[in-house]
Design an enzyme around this catalytic site. Structure first.
Site, PDB file in Angstrom:
ATOM      1  N   ALA A   1       0.870  -1.174   0.000  1.00  0.00           N
ATOM      2  CA  ALA A   1       0.000   0.000   0.000  1.00  0.00           C
ATOM      3  C   ALA A   1       0.905   1.222   0.000  1.00  0.00           C
ATOM      4  O   ALA A   1       2.079   1.145   0.374  1.00  0.00           O
ATOM      5  CB  ALA A   1      -0.927   0.001   1.212  1.00  0.00           C
ATOM      6  N   SER A   2       0.361   2.360  -0.403  1.00  0.00           N
ATOM      7  CA  SER A   2       1.208   3.536  -0.607  1.00  0.00           C
ATOM      8  C   SER A   2       1.646   4.207   0.677  1.00  0.00           C
ATOM      9  O   SER A   2       2.752   4.713   0.780  1.00  0.00           O
ATOM     10  CB  SER A   2       0.482   4.552  -1.497  1.00  0.00           C
ATOM     11  OG  SER A   2       0.270   4.010  -2.780  1.00  0.00           O
ATOM     12  N   THR A   3       0.773   4.247   1.681  1.00  0.00           N
ATOM     13  CA  THR A   3       1.090   4.978   2.904  1.00  0.00           C
ATOM     14  C   THR A   3       0.623   4.188   4.109  1.00  0.00           C
ATOM     15  O   THR A   3      -0.070   3.188   4.002  1.00  0.00           O
ATOM     16  CB  THR A   3       0.386   6.351   2.935  1.00  0.00           C
ATOM     17  OG1 THR A   3      -1.028   6.145   3.023  1.00  0.00           O
ATOM     18  CG2 THR A   3       0.688   7.163   1.680  1.00  0.00           C
TER      19      THR A   3
END
Length: 207
Positions: A9-11
């Site tokens: 996931a990105s963050t």
């Protein structure tokens, strides 16, 4: 053959573990099981990802790199995607993605030992083409969203409503805490999902 699941996931606000149960169920439906999981919160536009690198180091020929969607593996530009794909091919790894049904044949032991080389070649060609297409679409989606974000910021600035991106104070504090504990910049970047340059900016107070 070992199945190695890659979850990204990105963050920190996105839960990379969210897809774990879906991947478990998927492999069970194909009478297989996942040997190991590699989970990280980092942008798919970055080629240098600690957990993905660890997965590539751990794998042997004919192992499977399993993802929920191709965009979990790549939102890379064309140059970086070609480099990652070359690394995968050199290791002899097969990509299986839940959103690319033609890739599922790699989970079928009977398909792996199929005696007809023509059928295998056709299936491999179709699968490779679809993975390339999905990778290109993932990158295009990223670029489209970035452009819309830029346009939104420009419009907000023009109307005097733009306040800038808010810093993730909790995540920034983690960076500082890790540094106080003596971790290197590389170790902090790997632990938080930031790039080294972002870690340096946070530590210097310029975010």
């Amino acid at each position: 053959m070992f199945i190695r699941a890659y979850l990204r996931a990105s963050t920190d606000e996105q839960n990379a573990e969210r897809a774990k149960s879906a991947l478990d169920q998927f492999t069970q439906e194909h009478a297989q099981r996942i040997a190991s999981y590699y989970t990280e919160n980092i942008s798919g536009t970055q080629l240098d990802r600690p957990e993905l690198n660890r997965l590539l180091t751990d794998t042997q020929a004919n192992d499977i790199l399993l993802v929920e969607q191709i965009d979990r593996l790549t939102r890379l530009n064309d140059h970086d995607w070609k480099q990652l794909k070359r690394m995968i091919e050199e290791k002899g790894i097969r990509i299986v993605s839940m959103d690319v049904p033609t890739s599922w044949q790699a989970l079928d032991n009977n398909a792996l030992t199929h005696n007809d080389p023509i059928i295998k070649a056709v299936l491999d060609a179709i699968n490779n083409m679809l993975i390339e297409l999905m990778a290109a679409m993932a990158r295009k989606d990223y670029e489209t969203r970035r452009e819309r974000q830029r346009q939104g910021i420009e419009a907000a600035k023009a109307n005097g409503k733009y306040k800038g991106k808010r810093a993730d104070t909790e995540r920034h504090q983690k960076v500082k805490n890790y540094r106080e504990k003596g971790l290197s910049l590389r170790e902090i970047a790997e632990a938080t999902g930031y790039s080294r340059s972002q870690v340096c900016r946070i530590l210097s107070g310029h975010t």
